[in-house]
Design a protein around this motif. Sequence first.
Motif, mmCIF file in Angstrom:
data_model
loop_
_atom_site.group_PDB
_atom_site.id
_atom_site.type_symbol
_atom_site.label_atom_id
_atom_site.label_comp_id
_atom_site.label_asym_id
_atom_site.label_seq_id
_atom_site.Cartn_x
_atom_site.Cartn_y
_atom_site.Cartn_z
ATOM 1 N N THR A 1 -21.658 -67.216 -12.836
ATOM 2 C CA THR A 1 -20.929 -68.219 -12.063
ATOM 3 C C THR A 1 -21.923 -69.144 -11.394
ATOM 4 O O THR A 1 -23.090 -68.806 -11.232
ATOM 5 N N LEU A 2 -21.465 -70.305 -11.011
ATOM 6 C CA LEU A 2 -22.325 -71.285 -10.361
ATOM 7 C C LEU A 2 -22.045 -71.400 -8.871
ATOM 8 O O LEU A 2 -22.679 -72.181 -8.175
ATOM 9 N N ALA A 3 -21.106 -70.634 -8.359
ATOM 10 C CA ALA A 3 -20.609 -70.875 -7.008
ATOM 11 C C ALA A 3 -21.303 -70.033 -5.938
ATOM 12 O O ALA A 3 -21.752 -70.557 -4.933
ATOM 13 N N MET B 1 -10.394 -65.259 -11.158
ATOM 14 C CA MET B 1 -9.431 -66.293 -11.536
ATOM 15 C C MET B 1 -10.099 -67.414 -12.326
ATOM 16 O O MET B 1 -9.450 -68.111 -13.108
ATOM 17 N N ARG B 2 -11.391 -67.604 -12.102
ATOM 18 C CA ARG B 2 -12.112 -68.682 -12.772
ATOM 19 C C ARG B 2 -12.743 -68.232 -14.084
ATOM 20 O O ARG B 2 -13.281 -69.052 -14.822
ATOM 21 N N MET B 3 -12.693 -66.926 -14.353
ATOM 22 C CA MET B 3 -13.372 -66.410 -15.531
ATOM 23 C C MET B 3 -12.545 -66.668 -16.793
ATOM 24 O O MET B 3 -11.340 -66.436 -16.821
ATOM 25 N N VAL B 4 -13.225 -67.141 -17.818
ATOM 26 C CA VAL B 4 -12.571 -67.492 -19.082
ATOM 27 C C VAL B 4 -13.355 -66.848 -20.226
ATOM 28 O O VAL B 4 -14.588 -66.925 -20.247
ATOM 29 N N PRO B 5 -12.682 -66.183 -21.176
ATOM 30 C CA PRO B 5 -13.421 -65.602 -22.300
ATOM 31 C C PRO B 5 -14.022 -66.686 -23.188
ATOM 32 O O PRO B 5 -13.500 -67.793 -23.287
ATOM 33 N N LEU B 6 -15.113 -66.344 -23.837
ATOM 34 C CA LEU B 6 -15.811 -67.284 -24.709
ATOM 35 C C LEU B 6 -15.147 -67.404 -26.081
ATOM 36 O O LEU B 6 -15.635 -68.143 -26.932
ATOM 37 N N ALA B 7 -14.035 -66.687 -26.282
ATOM 38 C CA ALA B 7 -13.413 -66.614 -27.604
ATOM 39 C C ALA B 7 -13.105 -67.988 -28.183
ATOM 40 O O ALA B 7 -13.436 -68.288 -29.337
#
Length: 733
Positions: free
Chosen positions: A599-601, A413-419
């Motif tokens: 991720t940093l979590a 859910m937290r993942m976002v493409p670098l586009a």
Amino acid sequence: MSDFNTNEPMIEMYIYETVQLIDRLEQLVMETEETASLAFAIDEIFRIMHTIKGNSMMMLYENIAVVAHRLEDLFDLLRKDESVVYDVGKITDLTLEMIDFVKAEIQKLERGITPNGNSDELKQTIVAYMNSLTFMNDQPDIKLEDTVDTNDQRYYLSPTKTEAKAENSVSAETDIQCYKASVHYEAGSGMENIRAFTFIHTVKEKWIEYHHYPKDVTNDPDAGTVILEKGFHIIFKTKLNETEVTALFDAISFLDHYILNPIDEQQYIDYLEAYQIDNVNTFISEPKVEKSAEEELEAAEDEMIPPAFETTETMPKSEDAAIEHIKKALNPKSKTDTSTKEVSVPAQTKAAMISVDVHRVDKLMDLVGELVVSEAMVTQNPEIQKLQLESFEKAARQFRIIMNDLQDTVMSMRMVPLALTFQKMNRIVRDMKKKIGKDVELVIIGEQTEVDKNVIENINDPLMHIIRNSVDHGIETIEERVDAGKNEKGTITLEAKHSGGDVWIIVKDDGRGLDREKILDKCEDRGILTKSREDYSDREVYEMLFAPGFSTKEQVTEFSGRGVGLDVVAKNIKKIGGSVIISSELGMGSEFAIKIPLTLAIINSMMMQVGKTIFSVPIVSIRSSFIANERDITTDPDGHEMVIVRGQAYPIIRLHKRYNLETEVKALSDGILMMIEENGRTRVFFADAILGEQQLVVKSPPHYLKHVEGLTGFALLGDGRISIILDPDQLVS
């Protein structure tokens, strides 16, 4: 600012939608400049301008609305008359200026400041260019209003229909007409009650009287759900003609479809009575329409149409008639009912999506992290481990599987493409090459690679600095490239890819490369060399570029030479647990490889014990672990311990010495050695024992421990103890 604008959800919705529109607009105009044509994008650009203008007017941000209105007029002119000759570059410049202006105003809104930028100069520039287009193309002069507001309406959203514009969006006063309408928003658009409230305030000045269901769209907590399931139903009276009323509904954002019916006075009274006594089913029902004899006959004929899979003997012999027959059979209700008007948004592929506040996702991530710790506290409880409980162990394994799936879902859910981040770099390259006169092409690879949202927020500035340096420092001028036998156009490649638990972002150019000797000369002048020049490896020399204030640029320009940039890159990337590797070949180009965590979590780690202290190392950095053999231990001339593994010598880092810890395990043969590889460098850690693998929730170190090198964070273990998470990159450096 008016009270209307202090409605927090509406401002948030305005910011969110405007940012999305601006980002898409920027991408479109960059593509139009590359193709030297507006043809493929002009309709979408026009719709974006119209939406920004309408939303800004509704929120009373007139400075944004005015400049968007002027650009909307410009694109409307080009859209209506394809014979108009225009300069794509000039239009791109004007649009990008507008985008920059809106971005600056949105940043003010995000800080709680009323947008107050002056757009008069930009507005006049756009108007002047439109006038030049009409003059050069023998078009009639365009009469433009000074503002988009009018005296008799405060919340006005201009219609988009061409026929409405032809009537100058002003209807002559006619007899009062009654209407019944129902509005249905796209599934997943979110905040349906706020959208309904927005629409009512947009058009209420054009209506003489209106009533709607749900009645209270702002304070009723169930209003959004009701609108999503049943639609937003309105009865109203107006002097507008049907074309103008249709235009108002066409302008609704996130619209799936609407149904608009003219009704007579008696029907209006019937609906009003149902509204007053809360007869909801009657109020939201569609009006009954009496059909003429001809329409009844047509409907009866439609019902008699045979099914689509009839035998060929019953099909018409004429080819055209056969096609029409098939069309009727497949869609027997295709005849237009002039008494009921249902308008749908053009067909699009819709995803079942909802907008969720990122803070809620962060909170969910924290709770999942605490769940990981709680599970460890139960399963690793010494009292339970003493018991042989087969059923408990089976249940614990099943729980761990479910929890891992939950964790993966929350992570996704937290993942976002670098586009979007990568596309923004196109703008930087475009602006720089125009100002410094270089011909540069940006090639993007792997833009759909996904990273954690918190990571992506911290990578934008470092990436921007590296791209700027590549254009300004790396790529030569056209003359220099021709003299060196290179293509006149320089190329910068921006690539992203996954590798284990990390993401690599690589910026590579085919420019002049880094001059090792020039960098060393600069370092020597500043007195920061600690050994002879020959003893420095290329990698050590290139890492000096990250020193604060370092610059090899002799002349200060708008983009470089001030010694600010790469030190910011290093700081921001280290802040998110990443690292940068520079490689270069003089005359051939340079490469900046940024490694950042996915991720940093939560991380998978291997825990080891040193005395009473527990250390953890990310699994992805571990190559192997083994017990030392005395014959494989040696010492280099400087007295540093080394271990020979498959004929290769590796330095040993005793963690108890590094962090001044007390331990009874001093002999290498009594403890365990763990080989760590990071950024092409390998070291061997010495610890008392390995405790096993575990997922850890990373907690940032307190400010008074952030200066301790080699530490990236802490984690709470299941038995209440604390584990220190090591940073392999710093320890192997």
